[in-house]
Design an enzyme around this catalytic site. Sequence first.
Site, PDB file in Angstrom:
ATOM      1  NE  ARG A   9      10.243   0.491  11.708  1.00  0.00           N
ATOM      2  CZ  ARG A   9       9.312   0.075  10.842  1.00  0.00           C
ATOM      3  NH1 ARG A   9       9.482   0.270   9.558  1.00  0.00           N
ATOM      4  NH2 ARG A   9       8.234  -0.533  11.268  1.00  0.00           N
ATOM      5  CG  HIS A  19       1.618  -5.714   7.092  1.00  0.00           C
ATOM      6  ND1 HIS A  19       0.992  -4.800   7.912  1.00  0.00           N
ATOM      7  CD2 HIS A  19       0.744  -5.991   6.102  1.00  0.00           C
ATOM      8  CE1 HIS A  19      -0.212  -4.524   7.419  1.00  0.00           C
ATOM      9  NE2 HIS A  19      -0.396  -5.241   6.329  1.00  0.00           N
ATOM     10  CB  CYS A  30      21.847 -13.003  -7.531  1.00  0.00           C
ATOM     11  SG  CYS A  30      20.946 -11.737  -6.606  1.00  0.00           S
ATOM     12  CB  SER A  77      -5.564   3.206  13.273  1.00  0.00           C
ATOM     13  OG  SER A  77      -4.778   2.820  12.140  1.00  0.00           O
ATOM     14  CB  ILE A 123      -6.256   3.732  23.926  1.00  0.00           C
ATOM     15  CG1 ILE A 123      -5.562   4.161  22.634  1.00  0.00           C
ATOM     16  CG2 ILE A 123      -5.368   2.792  24.740  1.00  0.00           C
ATOM     17  CD1 ILE A 123      -4.281   4.947  22.847  1.00  0.00           C
ATOM     18  CD  GLU A 124      -7.429   6.972  19.196  1.00  0.00           C
ATOM     19  OE1 GLU A 124      -7.349   7.966  19.950  1.00  0.00           O
ATOM     20  OE2 GLU A 124      -6.791   6.870  18.126  1.00  0.00           O
TER      21      GLU A 124
HETATM   22  C1  BV8 Z   1      -1.724  -3.379  -1.027  1.00  0.00           C
HETATM   23  C2  BV8 Z   1       5.221  -2.908   7.105  1.00  0.00           C
HETATM   24  C3  BV8 Z   1      -2.300  -3.316  -3.257  1.00  0.00           C
HETATM   25  C4  BV8 Z   1       6.069  -1.717   6.821  1.00  0.00           C
HETATM   26  C5  BV8 Z   1       2.999  -2.038   6.774  1.00  0.00           C
HETATM   27  C6  BV8 Z   1      -7.473  -0.325  -0.473  1.00  0.00           C
HETATM   28  C7  BV8 Z   1      -7.181  -1.604  -0.903  1.00  0.00           C
HETATM   29  C8  BV8 Z   1      -5.858  -2.013  -1.090  1.00  0.00           C
HETATM   30  C9  BV8 Z   1      -4.801  -1.130  -0.815  1.00  0.00           C
HETATM   31  C10 BV8 Z   1      -5.098   0.141  -0.388  1.00  0.00           C
HETATM   32  C11 BV8 Z   1      -6.405   0.536  -0.212  1.00  0.00           C
HETATM   33  N1  BV8 Z   1      -6.379   1.817   0.216  1.00  0.00           N
HETATM   34  C12 BV8 Z   1      -5.092   2.224   0.341  1.00  0.00           C
HETATM   35  C13 BV8 Z   1      -4.296   1.235  -0.031  1.00  0.00           C
HETATM   36  C14 BV8 Z   1      -2.829   1.310  -0.057  1.00  0.00           C
HETATM   37  C15 BV8 Z   1      -2.190   0.941   1.267  1.00  0.00           C
HETATM   38  C16 BV8 Z   1      -2.887   1.508   2.465  1.00  0.00           C
HETATM   39  O1  BV8 Z   1      -3.678   0.813   3.099  1.00  0.00           O
HETATM   40  N2  BV8 Z   1      -2.562   2.742   2.793  1.00  0.00           N
HETATM   41  C17 BV8 Z   1      -3.109   3.351   3.974  1.00  0.00           C
HETATM   42  C18 BV8 Z   1      -2.035   4.250   4.607  1.00  0.00           C
HETATM   43  C19 BV8 Z   1      -4.368   4.114   3.569  1.00  0.00           C
HETATM   44  N3  BV8 Z   1      -2.115  -0.486   1.397  1.00  0.00           N
HETATM   45  C20 BV8 Z   1      -1.046  -1.089   0.877  1.00  0.00           C
HETATM   46  O2  BV8 Z   1      -0.196  -0.521   0.235  1.00  0.00           O
HETATM   47  C21 BV8 Z   1      -0.954  -2.594   1.084  1.00  0.00           C
HETATM   48  N4  BV8 Z   1      -0.730  -3.171  -0.202  1.00  0.00           N
HETATM   49  O3  BV8 Z   1      -2.869  -3.422  -0.711  1.00  0.00           O
HETATM   50  O4  BV8 Z   1      -1.293  -3.509  -2.282  1.00  0.00           O
HETATM   51  C22 BV8 Z   1      -1.738  -3.697  -4.539  1.00  0.00           C
HETATM   52  C23 BV8 Z   1      -2.615  -4.135  -5.505  1.00  0.00           C
HETATM   53  C24 BV8 Z   1      -2.113  -4.489  -6.716  1.00  0.00           C
HETATM   54  C25 BV8 Z   1      -0.741  -4.419  -6.954  1.00  0.00           C
HETATM   55  C26 BV8 Z   1       0.115  -3.979  -5.981  1.00  0.00           C
HETATM   56  C27 BV8 Z   1      -0.373  -3.612  -4.751  1.00  0.00           C
HETATM   57  C28 BV8 Z   1       0.223  -2.967   1.951  1.00  0.00           C
HETATM   58  C29 BV8 Z   1       0.049  -2.416   3.317  1.00  0.00           C
HETATM   59  C30 BV8 Z   1       1.194  -2.936   4.199  1.00  0.00           C
HETATM   60  C31 BV8 Z   1       2.088  -1.782   4.539  1.00  0.00           C
HETATM   61  N5  BV8 Z   1       3.103  -2.219   5.492  1.00  0.00           N
HETATM   62  N6  BV8 Z   1       3.946  -2.452   7.630  1.00  0.00           N
HETATM   63  C32 BV8 Z   1       6.908  -1.360   8.003  1.00  0.00           C
HETATM   64  O5  BV8 Z   1       6.419  -1.484   9.151  1.00  0.00           O
HETATM   65  O6  BV8 Z   1       8.053  -0.966   7.768  1.00  0.00           O
HETATM   66  S1  BV8 Z   1       1.600  -1.374   7.396  1.00  0.00           S
HETATM   67  C33 BV8 Z   1       1.868  -0.661   8.908  1.00  0.00           C
HETATM   68  O7  BV8 Z   1       0.615  -0.084   9.282  1.00  0.00           O
HETATM   69  C34 BV8 Z   1       2.182  -1.608  10.049  1.00  0.00           C
HETATM   70  O8  BV8 Z   1       2.211  -2.956   9.703  1.00  0.00           O
HETATM   71  C35 BV8 Z   1       1.030  -1.352  11.008  1.00  0.00           C
HETATM   72  O9  BV8 Z   1       0.729  -2.414  11.810  1.00  0.00           O
HETATM   73  C36 BV8 Z   1      -0.011  -1.109  10.007  1.00  0.00           C
HETATM   74  C37 BV8 Z   1      -1.363  -0.666  10.368  1.00  0.00           C
HETATM   75  O10 BV8 Z   1      -1.283   0.301  11.329  1.00  0.00           O
HETATM   76  P1  BV8 Z   1      -1.823  -0.097  12.786  1.00  0.00           P
HETATM   77  O11 BV8 Z   1      -1.242  -1.424  13.143  1.00  0.00           O
HETATM   78  O12 BV8 Z   1      -3.283   0.010  12.812  1.00  0.00           O
HETATM   79  O13 BV8 Z   1      -1.093   0.973  13.646  1.00  0.00           O
HETATM   80  P2  BV8 Z   1      -1.558   2.480  13.901  1.00  0.00           P
HETATM   81  O14 BV8 Z   1      -0.415   3.213  14.486  1.00  0.00           O
HETATM   82  O15 BV8 Z   1      -2.243   2.998  12.671  1.00  0.00           O
HETATM   83  O16 BV8 Z   1      -2.707   2.317  15.004  1.00  0.00           O
HETATM   84  C38 BV8 Z   1      -2.374   1.877  16.305  1.00  0.00           C
HETATM   85  C39 BV8 Z   1      -3.691   1.685  17.030  1.00  0.00           C
HETATM   86  O17 BV8 Z   1      -3.432   1.166  18.328  1.00  0.00           O
HETATM   87  C40 BV8 Z   1      -4.465   2.985  17.225  1.00  0.00           C
HETATM   88  O18 BV8 Z   1      -5.828   2.749  16.930  1.00  0.00           O
HETATM   89  C41 BV8 Z   1      -4.286   3.279  18.719  1.00  0.00           C
HETATM   90  O19 BV8 Z   1      -5.433   3.927  19.250  1.00  0.00           O
HETATM   91  C42 BV8 Z   1      -4.155   1.902  19.281  1.00  0.00           C
HETATM   92  N7  BV8 Z   1      -3.393   1.804  20.527  1.00  0.00           N
HETATM   93  C43 BV8 Z   1      -2.304   2.527  20.902  1.00  0.00           C
HETATM   94  N8  BV8 Z   1      -1.870   2.096  22.106  1.00  0.00           N
HETATM   95  C44 BV8 Z   1      -2.682   1.066  22.477  1.00  0.00           C
HETATM   96  C45 BV8 Z   1      -3.650   0.878  21.479  1.00  0.00           C
HETATM   97  N9  BV8 Z   1      -4.609  -0.073  21.555  1.00  0.00           N
HETATM   98  C46 BV8 Z   1      -4.599  -0.860  22.649  1.00  0.00           C
HETATM   99  N10 BV8 Z   1      -3.696  -0.746  23.644  1.00  0.00           N
HETATM  100  C47 BV8 Z   1      -2.739   0.207  23.603  1.00  0.00           C
HETATM  101  N11 BV8 Z   1      -1.857   0.307  24.603  1.00  0.00           N
END
Ligand code: BV8
Length: 242
Positions: free
Chosen positions: A64, A113, A148, A187, A212-213
């Site tokens: 990446r 993040h 470490c 998203s 875009i959506e």
């Molecule tokens: C946590 C680093 C809790 C990694 C990333 C409710 C509350 C709390 C937690 C949760 C919850 N429900 C679920 C959870 C767990 C989880 C979660 O959210 N899961 C999801 C899948 C449902 N959340 C977590 O685990 C978080 N931690 O809350 O811990 C906790 C509590 C107690 C004790 C311990 C823990 C941590 C989340 C962080 C994860 N890490 N990134 C890596 O990259 O290697 S997240 C990852 O997704 C990226 O950072 C990314 O940015 C992020 C979000 O995705 P988007 O940015 O939205 O990207 P996506 O592809 O989805 O969408 C792109 C959008 O762009 C689309 O809408 C598309 O239409 C649009 N688009 C495309 N092209 C264009 C455009 N728009 C404009 N112009 C264009 N040209």
Amino acid sequence: MLKRELKEEDRITILSGAGISAESGVPTFRGKDGLWKGYDATQLATPQAFAGDPEKVLEWYVWRRNLIGQCKPNPAHFAIAELEEAGRDVVTITQNIDNLHREAGSRNIIELHGNIWKIRCSAGCPAILDVPRDFNPPGDAPRECPTCGKLLRPHIVWFGEMLDPADIRTSEERLSETDVLLIVGTSGVVQPAASLGYIAKSAGAYVVEVNIEATPLSSMADQSLFGAAGEILPRVFEPLLS
Ligand code: BV8
């Protein structure tokens, strides 16, 4: 472009996701090219995956970094940076780890993040180290903690890991005093980042979604601008940049 005119004194906050970097060539997570090298990010970007097979996870980040290292900021990143350089009150809260906001010139950035160009000890030593961009082999990173000797890991928030409470607090404070919030290229799926926009909304901010959506956040937005961020943002900020 906006139904609400942007004023010079507006406190503007950007909440960005992977979509703002799509036009730079960085794959999104859930778009058509959303699989990273065939892997589902939510299966590899986890502490369990790192504990189970650290080499596989580290190799995925090397891949990446190599890909992201060839990507450049696009007009969306530059439009935000130019606003900041013009002296406007702008803060960027990003979910992205690609460093492209900083490379475009933004400085008021909260990286919820983490950052793919930073690494830290997997055993908890405090130092956060920069990954040299010219490391050899390219994209790779030092493996052993200088303190470490344990394995170094990406300074990134994995799924199932807590975000830095200081980042959450700073973001919430900013959003509660934001006049205009632009939610760009997310998203609205990943929590708790996806819920941050509601803080600005309930504090009376004018909320604009750029995507875009439609997304789960569209119903909360005062205005949705459908299209590519790289085309829309320069036009939205034009009145403040001329
Ligand atoms: C946590 C680093 C809790 C990694 C990333 C409710 C509350 C709390 C937690 C949760 C919850 N429900 C679920 C959870 C767990 C989880 C979660 O959210 N899961 C999801 C899948 C449902 N959340 C977590 O685990 C978080 N931690 O809350 O811990 C906790 C509590 C107690 C004790 C311990 C823990 C941590 C989340 C962080 C994860 N890490 N990134 C890596 O990259 O290697 S997240 C990852 O997704 C990226 O950072 C990314 O940015 C992020 C979000 O995705 P988007 O940015 O939205 O990207 P996506 O592809 O989805 O969408 C792109 C959008 O762009 C689309 O809408 C598309 O239409 C649009 N688009 C495309 N092209 C264009 C455009 N728009 C404009 N112009 C264009 N040209």
